[in-house]
Enzyme design. Structure first.
Site, PDB file in Angstrom:
ATOM      1  N   ARG B  15      41.092  53.146  43.354  1.00 39.83           N
ATOM      2  CA  ARG B  15      41.855  52.022  43.932  1.00 39.83           C
ATOM      3  C   ARG B  15      42.346  51.141  42.768  1.00 39.83           C
ATOM      4  NH1 ARG B  15      42.681  46.850  44.189  1.00 39.83           N
ATOM      5  NH2 ARG B  15      40.444  46.400  44.203  1.00 39.83           N
ATOM      6  N   CYS B 240      45.742  44.489  38.366  1.00 40.41           N
ATOM      7  CA  CYS B 240      46.469  44.111  39.580  1.00 40.41           C
ATOM      8  C   CYS B 240      47.961  44.098  39.305  1.00 40.41           C
ATOM      9  CB  CYS B 240      46.000  42.724  40.027  1.00 40.41           C
ATOM     10  SG  CYS B 240      46.957  42.036  41.385  1.00 40.41           S
ATOM     11  N   ASN B 249      39.570  47.267  34.479  1.00 38.24           N
ATOM     12  CA  ASN B 249      38.253  46.885  34.991  1.00 38.24           C
ATOM     13  C   ASN B 249      37.218  47.168  33.916  1.00 38.24           C
ATOM     14  OD1 ASN B 249      39.846  47.821  37.560  1.00 38.24           O
ATOM     15  ND2 ASN B 249      38.122  46.614  38.301  1.00 38.24           N
TER      16      ASN B 249
END
Lengths: 308, 308
Positions: B15, B240, B249
């Protein structure tokens, strides 16, 4: 979370930082970086190393550099030495503070300075006498304090024995170096607590490499265990030529950025430090492992994009 | 240093991890990565997002992927949803757990999901009703919990008000997300302590980006404040699309390596996780920001070089 109010950062870019770099910096280029660091209000600098120029060509002009920068009162200047000959060379340039390095791991010490750990400790007595006579402050760095790339685990009691030896010799500051980035925060915390309990009068400094990304976490753990002095290298450059797998030191601007954001003073001007890192990148000719140089500081604000 | 014995890692590579990547992974490639993760004994995976395919093309095959992997009992599968429509799409594929995301910062929420934070909170009530009816577990993620790239500081009391709203709605797990890597360890520690004191019955999860290199330190601080659940992305990919300056991340293999070295269990097989990261690198076609993938684990031993 108990944290110090103020921390001292010892800049090692001109020693550990560049010693693996292919491009050898001229004495003028090094001098320029020193002035960038001064502008950024750095207070402590390991400016070079008095080792055999064949072993680390990048360090060959360390004496020449010292001649040019020795009158900069704002900077606490330290030179690495591996042996008495190094101390003598340093003394011949009037160096006032040296850092004798050897390894807790015998195998790494044999690779790094061609003698056993016991031999290094023995010879340190002569070096100590020499430095006392010449009025040179003597720091000591214990490489592979948290693990050795050849031997693996380095027992804490081994390092404790070494420190006991060093305190008898009245070492100024003792640095525990994580030469190839093997330390983890829990280990650092427990290690430092042990050392501070055993040797409450001794000043300690920590030296981390970011090989497995744990450099900043190890600094955090070190602070929580009461340490207020850390090595760091501009741009995250660095690595030991005689330790396979060694990579960059923890990056000064990333350390200072984290500390300032946590409300911990360093006395350093972070914006000017980032300028120094930009200049370093130009001089060295490749990208640096600096997060803050790439991303900017946390308080960087962006404009809302216009509608497409 | 108070630390947990065991920590849960929620893998977000499929994701957050890939959503900024240029190369869109096919459903077969995603399925292959899921099997690598299963081999590594990962237990929790955010496998995709039910957003408009034009907004994030990489997520367009999330439903199709779920159809292929939904019977893998060992994996706790979660899908991100930005709105009711996303929840309905997820339900149509039989998804059993969703993660509704919105931002503490109004400006970022408008950019990210085209509604104000208040509107998101309002609409969450309808989503909650829908999920209850469909027997879907509802997690909630609060983006920009530690700072916003547009607004700067996000006051803790603002996040506290939001959490108060969410606990009324009986959210399963609440994630505090540091969307653009602005958080520092002191902030994380104080923030988490506040939230745990105010909402002692609520389960929390932390989501860090490594934009300024503080990801692992923030996880350390989170653990010290009592958190035992963290998001991480294989290879340190991520970011993002609607937050300028967002980067990867915190890297799963680096997190797991640090935790295991600290004696904290994750249940994950680190060697197999590194294999998964190697395969990811091939699939995505560029280098990853993973330290452990490059350097190997801390216990990696080298042979002493032969004399020259």
């Amino acid at each position: 979370m108990e944290l110090p109010k103020k921390v001292t950062i010892n800049e090692v870019i001109l020693r550990d930082g560049i010693q693996l770099e292919e491009k050898v910096l001229s004495v003028e280029e090094k001098q320029e970086l020193v002035h960038y660091l001064l502008d950024a209000r750095a207070t402590s600098l390991e400016f070079g190393s008095f080792v055999h120029p064949k072993a680390v060509p990048q360090m060959a002009n360390s004496g020449e550099l010292y001649d040019l920068i020795k009158n900069l009162d704002a900077l606490n200047l330290v030179a690495l030495i591996p042996n008495l000959k190094g101390a003598e060379s340093a003394a011949s340039h009037g160096v006032k503070r040296v850092n004798f390095v050897f390894s807790a791991s015998n195998t790494h010490n044999l690779q790094n300075v061609r003698q056993s750990t016991e031999q290094s400790l023995e010879r340190l007595r002569t070096i100590k006498e020499f430095c006392a006579k010449e009025e040179i402050k003597l720091d000591v760095s214990i490489a592979t304090s948290f693990g050795c790339p050849f031997e693996g685990e380095v027992p804490v009691h081994r390092v404790k024995e070494i420190v006991a030896n060093l305190t008898e010799l009245d070492a100024n500051i003792i640095t525990f170096a994580d030469t190839t980035g093997m330390a983890n925060p829990k280990q650092v915390y427990d290690f430092v607590r042990t050392m501070r309990q055993e040797f409450p009068e001794q000043s300690f400094n920590l030296h981390f490499h970011n090989t497995r990304g744990m450099g900043l976490s190890n600094i955090l753990a070190g602070m929580e265990a009461g340490i207020t002095s850390f090595d760091a290298s501009l741009g995250g450059l660095g690595g030991c030529p005689f330790a396979p797998g060694a990579t960059g030191n923890v990056c000064t601007e990333d350390v200072v950025h984290m500390l300032h954001n946590m409300g911990i003073e360093t006395g350093i001007d972070l914006d000017k430090l980032i300028e120094a890192s930009k200049r370093l990148k130009e001089l060295i000719g490749h990208d640096l492992s600096s997060y803050v140089l790439k991303a900017g500081k946390s308080d960087r604000k962006y404009s809302v994009p216009a509608e497409a």
